[in-house]
Design a protein around this motif. Structure first.
Motif, PDB file in Angstrom:
ATOM      1  N   VAL A 666       0.851  -1.213   0.000  1.00  0.00           N
ATOM      2  CA  VAL A 666       0.000   0.000   0.000  1.00  0.00           C
ATOM      3  C   VAL A 666       0.872   1.243   0.000  1.00  0.00           C
ATOM      4  N   LYS A 667       1.970   1.196   0.779  1.00  0.00           N
ATOM      5  CA  LYS A 667       2.890   2.334   0.818  1.00  0.00           C
ATOM      6  C   LYS A 667       3.490   2.578  -0.564  1.00  0.00           C
ATOM      7  N   GLN A 668       3.867   1.496  -1.246  1.00  0.00           N
ATOM      8  CA  GLN A 668       4.427   1.620  -2.592  1.00  0.00           C
ATOM      9  C   GLN A 668       3.417   2.235  -3.561  1.00  0.00           C
ATOM     10  N   ALA A 669       2.178   1.771  -3.455  1.00  0.00           N
ATOM     11  CA  ALA A 669       1.126   2.311  -4.328  1.00  0.00           C
ATOM     12  C   ALA A 669       0.917   3.796  -4.079  1.00  0.00           C
ATOM     13  N   GLN A 670       1.005   4.187  -2.809  1.00  0.00           N
ATOM     14  CA  GLN A 670       0.862   5.612  -2.489  1.00  0.00           C
ATOM     15  C   GLN A 670       2.015   6.422  -3.060  1.00  0.00           C
ATOM     16  N   GLN A 671       3.239   5.926  -2.895  1.00  0.00           N
ATOM     17  CA  GLN A 671       4.429   6.642  -3.349  1.00  0.00           C
ATOM     18  C   GLN A 671       4.490   6.749  -4.868  1.00  0.00           C
ATOM     19  N   GLU A 672       3.959   5.753  -5.581  1.00  0.00           N
ATOM     20  CA  GLU A 672       3.998   5.765  -7.045  1.00  0.00           C
ATOM     21  C   GLU A 672       2.783   6.468  -7.647  1.00  0.00           C
ATOM     22  N   GLY A 673       1.919   6.994  -6.780  1.00  0.00           N
ATOM     23  CA  GLY A 673       0.814   7.806  -7.273  1.00  0.00           C
ATOM     24  C   GLY A 673      -0.399   7.030  -7.722  1.00  0.00           C
ATOM     25  N   TYR A 674      -0.485   5.731  -7.396  1.00  0.00           N
ATOM     26  CA  TYR A 674      -1.650   4.933  -7.780  1.00  0.00           C
ATOM     27  C   TYR A 674      -2.841   5.177  -6.861  1.00  0.00           C
ATOM     28  N   THR A 675      -2.552   5.558  -5.613  1.00  0.00           N
ATOM     29  CA  THR A 675      -3.645   5.872  -4.696  1.00  0.00           C
ATOM     30  C   THR A 675      -3.698   7.383  -4.489  1.00  0.00           C
ATOM     31  N   GLU A 676      -4.765   7.818  -3.840  1.00  0.00           N
ATOM     32  CA  GLU A 676      -4.833   9.205  -3.395  1.00  0.00           C
ATOM     33  C   GLU A 676      -3.768   9.395  -2.306  1.00  0.00           C
ATOM     34  N   PRO A 677      -3.385  10.646  -2.005  1.00  0.00           N
ATOM     35  CA  PRO A 677      -2.453  10.871  -0.885  1.00  0.00           C
ATOM     36  C   PRO A 677      -2.940  10.202   0.406  1.00  0.00           C
ATOM     37  N   ASP A 678      -4.264  10.138   0.563  1.00  0.00           N
ATOM     38  CA  ASP A 678      -4.854   9.390   1.674  1.00  0.00           C
ATOM     39  C   ASP A 678      -5.363   8.059   1.121  1.00  0.00           C
ATOM     40  N   PRO A 679      -4.615   6.952   1.289  1.00  0.00           N
ATOM     41  CA  PRO A 679      -4.991   5.664   0.681  1.00  0.00           C
ATOM     42  C   PRO A 679      -6.313   5.107   1.188  1.00  0.00           C
ATOM     43  N   ARG A 680      -6.796   5.605   2.336  1.00  0.00           N
ATOM     44  CA  ARG A 680      -8.075   5.119   2.861  1.00  0.00           C
ATOM     45  C   ARG A 680      -9.218   5.342   1.877  1.00  0.00           C
ATOM     46  N   ILE A 681      -9.097   6.408   1.069  1.00  0.00           N
ATOM     47  CA  ILE A 681     -10.137   6.684   0.072  1.00  0.00           C
ATOM     48  C   ILE A 681     -10.240   5.524  -0.907  1.00  0.00           C
ATOM     49  N   ASP A 682      -9.086   4.974  -1.318  1.00  0.00           N
ATOM     50  CA  ASP A 682      -9.081   3.865  -2.272  1.00  0.00           C
ATOM     51  C   ASP A 682      -9.460   2.550  -1.592  1.00  0.00           C
ATOM     52  N   LEU A 683      -8.830   2.276  -0.440  1.00  0.00           N
ATOM     53  CA  LEU A 683      -9.008   0.980   0.183  1.00  0.00           C
ATOM     54  C   LEU A 683     -10.371   0.811   0.855  1.00  0.00           C
ATOM     55  N   SER A 684     -11.025   1.935   1.156  1.00  0.00           N
ATOM     56  CA  SER A 684     -12.364   1.831   1.741  1.00  0.00           C
ATOM     57  C   SER A 684     -13.390   1.364   0.727  1.00  0.00           C
ATOM     58  N   GLY A 685     -13.045   1.497  -0.548  1.00  0.00           N
ATOM     59  CA  GLY A 685     -13.971   1.109  -1.611  1.00  0.00           C
ATOM     60  C   GLY A 685     -14.898   2.217  -2.044  1.00  0.00           C
ATOM     61  N   ILE A 686     -14.849   3.390  -1.391  1.00  0.00           N
ATOM     62  CA  ILE A 686     -15.762   4.478  -1.746  1.00  0.00           C
ATOM     63  C   ILE A 686     -15.510   4.968  -3.163  1.00  0.00           C
ATOM     64  N   ASP A 687     -14.234   4.949  -3.580  1.00  0.00           N
ATOM     65  CA  ASP A 687     -13.914   5.406  -4.937  1.00  0.00           C
ATOM     66  C   ASP A 687     -14.552   4.490  -5.972  1.00  0.00           C
ATOM     67  N   VAL A 688     -14.456   3.176  -5.754  1.00  0.00           N
ATOM     68  CA  VAL A 688     -15.072   2.217  -6.670  1.00  0.00           C
ATOM     69  C   VAL A 688     -16.593   2.335  -6.622  1.00  0.00           C
ATOM     70  N   ALA A 689     -17.112   2.552  -5.404  1.00  0.00           N
ATOM     71  CA  ALA A 689     -18.563   2.713  -5.263  1.00  0.00           C
ATOM     72  C   ALA A 689     -19.067   3.902  -6.081  1.00  0.00           C
ATOM     73  N   ARG A 690     -18.328   4.985  -6.026  1.00  0.00           N
ATOM     74  CA  ARG A 690     -18.718   6.154  -6.809  1.00  0.00           C
ATOM     75  C   ARG A 690     -18.697   5.842  -8.305  1.00  0.00           C
ATOM     76  N   LYS A 691     -17.705   5.101  -8.738  1.00  0.00           N
ATOM     77  CA  LYS A 691     -17.569   4.782 -10.161  1.00  0.00           C
ATOM     78  C   LYS A 691     -18.725   3.924 -10.670  1.00  0.00           C
ATOM     79  N   VAL A 692     -19.072   2.874  -9.926  1.00  0.00           N
ATOM     80  CA  VAL A 692     -20.172   2.022 -10.390  1.00  0.00           C
ATOM     81  C   VAL A 692     -21.503   2.767 -10.315  1.00  0.00           C
ATOM     82  N   LEU A 693     -21.614   3.667  -9.319  1.00  0.00           N
ATOM     83  CA  LEU A 693     -22.811   4.502  -9.238  1.00  0.00           C
ATOM     84  C   LEU A 693     -22.947   5.367 -10.493  1.00  0.00           C
ATOM     85  N   ILE A 694     -21.841   5.952 -10.946  1.00  0.00           N
ATOM     86  CA  ILE A 694     -21.858   6.781 -12.167  1.00  0.00           C
ATOM     87  C   ILE A 694     -22.242   5.933 -13.373  1.00  0.00           C
TER      88      ILE A 694
END
Length: 824
Positions: A666-694
């Motif tokens: 997870v730290k690597q993903a954060q450092q390489e820019g794959y996650t938001e600066p706050d990885p909780r946004i990605d790992l909580s699933g809210i980002d994916v939830a928003r996408k499928v909602l759209i």
């Protein structure tokens, strides 16, 4: 023989007068020339200011006089700057300065007289204004004489005879023409210099010829002598396709007919004043507009017949500012004769000039365009005349609208070409320029529209782009959020700018940039080679301030680009759309938040003809929403959607195994820019939830985020962590839990994937064990995959697969939306 007229700018300095002398010297070698000159640039206004102050008993008139004296003295010194070692030239300079001093002393006495009697009559005003041309012609003639140029000075007052209508005298051509002809027939000099604007009445009083008087003087002489050509020398290279101060792409018009020139002049082209054309029009004498500062430029030739060149019949686009619209309307007007007569008689009695007239075929409404200056007086006069009808409610009180302008598309041959008015009005409509009134004469030489003055620049640029440019469409970008993705987008724009212009006729211009600290907005475009420094030195960033800048610039084809995850920024979308500024959003909040706001944005997009695009909300640069939109538009219906929509989560679970720790991946993903600066946004699933909602909403389903089922794979401690550091600490503490997730999938010969599903109107997201053979099983790296099961794809889904995270691909998705708007 030729007549040359030089305006105030052309004789406004010693440097420019030297250029005039060079032009005269060259032209006089091949033919005799008459040269009409205006007052030194700005002097006429200063004379009026001085007289007004004197009339008001304000002693500051003396300072104005001193300025007038200083300007002329400076011109003389500049013209005789090389007299130090030449006694003869020094003597001529002294004589000229003495002569000019005598004239200026006479001016001073006149101003003193105005001060004493506290009055400035029209007769005195003409005498006052005559000093300007008298002084300039005297200075130029004596300079020519000092350089041994074969020239003479003739006072135009001795040639042009008028009535006693001071300030705007009418020429008596029966007396004037023979005088001009007699003088020039007896003249032996190669150059005759004459002051413009001035004349004398039949009683011998000094008069002036009104606005454009110097041009008129030149035209009178040209017509009387039936010369080969009348040249108007000014500070621009001819009459332009539109106002070059507002449209940088404006270009000189090589050839115009007399009537086209009159139309353009009437509608704001200041180079030529319409009455100027009249004396030479009857004699079919060509008029050439030339640039004193660039004498080699071709300029504009105005003739009786213009050779067709196969180009657009539109010759120019002009405008008149400070216009008011008066509307007379009411049911009592229908079928009743005399209303128009009374309206126009009233305005004529008030000496109010009508610029534009339009009347509805129902006879219910008459609209007239007049100067803002006359608007209130006109309304009061017309209301008074129609007071009886207004009292009986047969007609309404005059409706007055101010702060308007008129734009006009002009060309002789427009009536032979279909679609000119259609192009004009559709172009204005696409740029949300509201039209208040339209007028088109039967000749179809002029199509005029009344618009708000704030829309003039946008209207002129849009119409010029439509009728004169090689169909290059300029897109003006206002970008907020210039972090990792924003920086890549700017780099892509810079890299592709020339290619897009050459191959697709799209010109991209970044007009504004903003981050959380500063913002910079530039009408001419932000320098992309130095944008970071410009932004760093910009003003303090404000969301409403950035919007106000974009609104007030009112540029055509404007696009606001949101590359943030900020809710406050997404709340600004409606403001932009209402100003016909398209919105491109990387930010998912607007489209996955309250469905009422989502629907409102969609409606505003249609209402104001402004695109609302958010392709990067799902799949970064992948054409997921575009493909879905084409399916729905073509009549297909989505039954089921299955997708892996988080490139960051896919990267994490593809790299997590028994030999690594979940924390480190997870730290690597954060450092390489794959996650938001706050990885909780990605790992909580809210980002994916928003996408499928759209995806669900874009499929036509009214779904809220609260309707969606989210199955979190995080531990309770991770979900409830207060800070990012606390979150990472829980990952270390709960490593055995995450290893257990991996081992379960490995034991079942499955891959861990965070999956989004939509089926039968219900959506859910969660971590799943994907068996071998499933399309999701071999999904590598940061790739996304979306499978659409539809009526047309019931068994084998339509699959979209590719990189779904990363700054470059996200920037390319934004870029693609910008190009979609440009191609619309």
């Amino acid at each position: 023989m030729k007549v040359l007229k030089f305006g105030g700018t052309s004789v406004g300095s010693a440097e420019n007068i030297n250029k005039v002398i060079s032009i005269l010297d060259q032209q006089s070698k091949t033919t005799n020339i008459a040269v009409v000159v205006s007052a030194v640039g700005g002097i006429t206004d200063k004379l009026l200011e001085a007289a007004s102050l004197a009339c008001d008993k304000n002693l500051d008139y003396k300072q104005k006089y001193d300025t007038i004296w200083s300007i002329h003295n400076s011109v003389i010194e500049g013209l005789f700057s090389n007299t130090k070692n030449d006694k003869a030239l020094q003597k001529q300079q002294d004589e000229l300065q003495e002569l000019v001093s005598e004239k200026l002393n006479a001016l001073k006495s006149l101003l003193n007289g105005i001060y004493l009697i506290n009055e400035l009559s029209p007769k005195t005003k003409d005498k006052l204004l005559s000093f300007g041309e008298d002084l300039s012609s005297t200075i130029i003639y004596h300079t020519l004489h000092s350089r041994s140029v074969d020239a003479t000075l003739k006072n135009s007052q001795e040639l042009i005879t008028t009535d006693a209508n001071f300030n705007n005298a009418t020429v008596n051509f029966k007396i004037t023409n023979p005088k001009i002809q007699s003088f020039f027939e007896s003249n032996s000099k190669a150059i005759v210099l004459l002051p413009g604007f001035v004349s004398k009445s039949v009683n011998g009083d000094i008069t002036t010829l009104g606005r454009g008087g110097s041009d008129y003087t030149a035209a009178i002489i040209a017509a009387a002598m039936e010369v080969d050509e009348l040249q108007i020398w000014t500070d621009v290279s001819g009459m332009y396709t539109t106002n070059p101060k507002l449209v940088k792409q404006a270009a000189p018009i090589v050839e115009l007919s007399y009537k086209e020139a009159v139309e353009l002049s009437h509608f704001g082209a200041k180079v030529l004043y319409p009455p100027t054309v009249m004396p030479v029009l009857k004699k079919k004498i060509p008029i050439v507009i030339k640039n004193t500062l660039d004498p080699e430029a071709i300029g504009t030739t105005i003739t009786q017949n213009v050779t067709p060149n196969g180009n657009s019949p539109v010759k120019g686009i002009s405008n008149i500012d400070n216009v008011a619209l008066l509307t007379l309307q009411g049911n009592g007007m229908v079928g009743v004769p005399g209303f128009s007569k009374r309206l126009f008689e009233t305005l004529a009695q008030e000496k109010i000039n009508i610029i534009l007239i339009t009347q509805s075929s129902s006879e219910h409404t008459i609209c007239i365009g007049i100067s803002d200056f006359d608007a209130q007086r006109a309304k009061e006069a017309v209301d008074a005349v129609f007071e009886y009808e207004i009292t009986l409610h047969k007609i309404d009180p005059i409706v007055l609208e101010t702060n308007l302008s008129i734009i006009a598309v002009i060309g002789d041959k427009m009536k032979n070409h279909q679609g000119i008015s259609g192009k004009m009005f559709s172009t204005l409509g696409k740029n949300n320029v509201n039209i208040r009134a339209i007028a088109q004469g039967a000749s179809e030489r002029n199509i005029s529209a009344v618009i708000h003055k704030n829309d003039v620049k946008k209207a002129l640029n849009s119409l010029h782009e439509q009728f004169f440019e090689i169909k290059t469409k300029q897109i003006n970008l206002f970008i907020t959020g210039v972090g990792n993705v924003g920086e890549r987008l700017i780099e892509q724009i810079k890299q592709q700018k020339a290619y897009l212009k050459e191959n697709f006729k799209i010109s991209l211009r970044v007009a504004g940039l903003s981050n959380s600290r500063t913002m910079v907005v530039n009408d001419d475009g932000v320098n992309l080679k130095n944008w970071k420094k410009e932004l760093e030195n910009g003003e303090k960033a404000r969301l409403d301030g950035f919007f106000e800048h974009a609104k007030n610039l009112n540029l055509r084809n404007s696009v606001f680009i949101d590359i943030t995850a900020n809710e406050a920024v997404s709340n600004m979308y409606s403001h932009y759309l209402k100003e016909s500024i398209s919105v491109v959003a990387c930010n998912k909040i607007a489209c996955s938040g309250n469905i009422e706001y989502y629907n409102e944005l969609k409606a505003l997009s249609r209402q104001y003809n402004a695109a609302f695009l958010f392709e990067t909300n799902v799949g970064a640069g992948l054409p997921v929403l575009d493909t879905l939109g084409h399916l729905i538009a073509s009549g297909d219906k989505v039954n089921t959607i299955q997708a892996v929509l988080s490139g960051s989560l896919n990267f994490i679970f593809n790299n997590f195994n028994a030999e690594t720790t979940f924390h480190d991946i997870v730290k690597q993903a954060q450092q390489e820019g794959y996650t938001e600066p706050d990885p909780r946004i990605d790992l909580s699933g809210i980002d994916v939830a928003r996408k499928v909602l759209i995806l669900a909403r874009e499929s036509g389903h009214a779904v809220e985020l609260s309707d969606l089922t989210s199955e979190s794979f995080l531990t309770e401690k991770a979900s409830n962590s207060d800070t990012v550091d606390d979150f990472f600490q829980t990952l270390i503490e709960d490593e055995s839990y995450y290893q257990g997730l991996f081992k379960s999938a490995q034991d079942n010969n499955c891959q861990l994937k965070f999956v989004a599903e939509f089926n039968d109107g219900k959506a859910k997201v969660g971590l799943q064990e994907i068996p071998e053979g499933h399309p999701f099983y071999n999904l590598k790296g940061k790739d996304n995959i979306v499978m659409f099961y539809t009526q047309r794809y019931p068994e084998q889904p339509l699959i979209i697969k590719g990189a779904g995270a990363g700054a470059d691909v996200t920037a390319s998705g934004l870029f693609a939306d910008i190009i979609r708007i440009a191609n619309n």
